[in-house]
Enzyme design. Structure first.
Site, PDB file in Angstrom:
ATOM      1  N   LYS A  66       0.856  -1.196   0.000  1.00  0.00           N
ATOM      2  CA  LYS A  66       0.000   0.000   0.000  1.00  0.00           C
ATOM      3  C   LYS A  66       0.884   1.235   0.000  1.00  0.00           C
ATOM      4  O   LYS A  66       1.691   1.428   0.913  1.00  0.00           O
ATOM      5  CB  LYS A  66      -0.932  -0.010   1.210  1.00  0.00           C
ATOM      6  CG  LYS A  66      -1.919  -1.161   1.173  1.00  0.00           C
ATOM      7  CD  LYS A  66      -2.887  -1.110   2.333  1.00  0.00           C
ATOM      8  CE  LYS A  66      -3.868  -2.268   2.251  1.00  0.00           C
ATOM      9  NZ  LYS A  66      -4.858  -2.242   3.356  1.00  0.00           N
ATOM     10  N   ASP A 164     -13.680   1.617   8.655  1.00  0.00           N
ATOM     11  CA  ASP A 164     -14.159   1.414   7.280  1.00  0.00           C
ATOM     12  C   ASP A 164     -14.647  -0.021   7.053  1.00  0.00           C
ATOM     13  O   ASP A 164     -14.287  -0.665   6.070  1.00  0.00           O
ATOM     14  CB  ASP A 164     -13.042   1.755   6.285  1.00  0.00           C
ATOM     15  CG  ASP A 164     -13.580   2.059   4.889  1.00  0.00           C
ATOM     16  OD1 ASP A 164     -14.805   2.306   4.759  1.00  0.00           O
ATOM     17  OD2 ASP A 164     -12.791   2.055   3.932  1.00  0.00           O
TER      18      ASP A 164
END
Length: 363
Positions: A66, A164
């Site tokens: 990431k 999330d």
């Protein structure tokens, strides 16, 4: 090729051209002398995710890299962003000890960007599962909650709020069928706060989460543990209906989501979902423990109903004690307590009678 495909192709082309890792996709050049970048997995507001292979290890295992891009310009802000990134990365490293959370393999900064290297979980998101196989039954959604709530309990116990939770961030592992929770928003929110200070913007500018899944308090960057409970409740609605949260109607006065008329579930499960989806934090379940307890109570409801339905019986010619009337449905500890009280009362009565008898005189 349709318009949507054209947009995806254009997006990927842009990422391949402008991102550091994108330029290495498909090439023989290794990133940090060990990672072969294979392809783009996804893109969000704070960076890009790539699939890679670690060629320095036996078997060249797959991993996820990431690339996070904080919006900072001054050296002081960069240093602060670096400190927050390292702190949150270490927390993610601790969470990775759980079998249902991807393991953090490495983290580092390079140039003006941060990188997380995580275990790659081969599997299918719940979003894709629903699109392929259709919606889930009430029993299947309950099973889903039994699988994911202990993970959430573990995350919260480590003082982390996911921020999330949604079907897209829940993977069903192809190898062993376990449910895996991915893409924690903690690091992204910390970097967003740095960008917010840097730009002197409002708190809602760098909101971390997903519209429809995030509760109101999260929009003001004040998430609490029960914010994840709300998002989990919305996820349940998606699994039951296949509908995105914004496809439901909302009460204009309270802001509550109106789902009851569109979905048929048992009365008890409906009450659990209602409490998970409360807009008010005070009315919502506070923890994963509370949700698990509420779900577990369903198995006891028939017994409780029978208890409430039983009436005390009265035998003619006999005065029944409290224990006689209710022993058929009182729990054992209550019956024991009643028996002890009655025994003490009888003992006290005998002692008082003995004291009241006159002593016989000696002759």
């Amino acid at each position: 090729m349709n318009r949507f495909s054209q947009k995806i192709s254009t997006l990927h082309s842009d990422l391949l051209t402008n991102s550091k890792l994108g330029q290495l996709c498909g090439s023989k050049t290794l990133f940090r002398d060990r990672y072969a970048i294979l392809r783009i997995l996804g893109r969000g507001g704070f960076g890009v995710t790539f699939l890679a292979r670690n060629v320095s290890l036996p078997g060249h295992p797959l991993c996820v890299i990431k690339q996070l891009c904080p919006k900072v310009s001054s050296p002081r802000s960069w240093q602060k962003a670096k400190e927050r990134f390292e702190k949150e990365a270490k927390t993610l490293g601790q969470l990775g000890n759980h079998s249902q959370i991807p393991m953090l393999l490495d983290y580092f900064e390079m140039g003006e960007e941060f990188f997380l290297v995580q275990e790659y979980v081969r599997g299918c998101t719940l979003t894709r599962e629903v699109r392929r196989n259709g919606t889930l039954s009430e029993a299947a959604v309950k099973q889903f909650l039994h699988e994911i709530l202990p993970v959430l309990q573990y995350v919260h116990k480590n003082h982390v709020i996911h921020r999330d939770i949604k079907p897209h961030n829940l993977l069903r592992c192809e190898d062993d069928g376990r449910l895996v929770l991915i893409d924690f928003g903690a690091v992204k929110e910390e970097l967003a706060l740095i960008g917010e200070i840097e730009e002197k913007t409002t708190a809602t500018t760098n909101f971390v989460g997903t519209m429809g899944f995030a509760p109101p308090e999260q929009f003001s960057l004040r998430p609490v543990y029960s914010s994840d409970i709300y998002a989990l409740g919305i996820t349940c609605l998606y699994l039951l209906s296949g509908k995105a949260p914004l496809e439901f109607d909302y009460d204009t006065n309270t802001g509550e989501i109106c789902w009851q008329k569109q979905l048929k579930v048992s009365e008890h499960f409906a009450s659990v979902l209602d409490k998970m989806l409360k807009v008010s934090v005070r009315e919502r379940f506070k923890s994963a423990n509370e949700v698990m307890f509420a779900l577990g109570m369903e198995s006891h409801l028939p017994h409780l109903t029978n208890c409430l339905a039983i009436q005390p019986t009265e035998i003619q010619g006999k005065t029944n004690s409290f224990e006689d009337n209710y022993s058929s449905y009182l729990p054992p500890f209550a019956r024991t307590a009643i028996a002890i009280r009655e025994w003490k009362a009888k003992l006290k009565s005998r002692q008082s009678r003995r004291k009241s008898r006159p002593y016989s005189s000696l002759t």
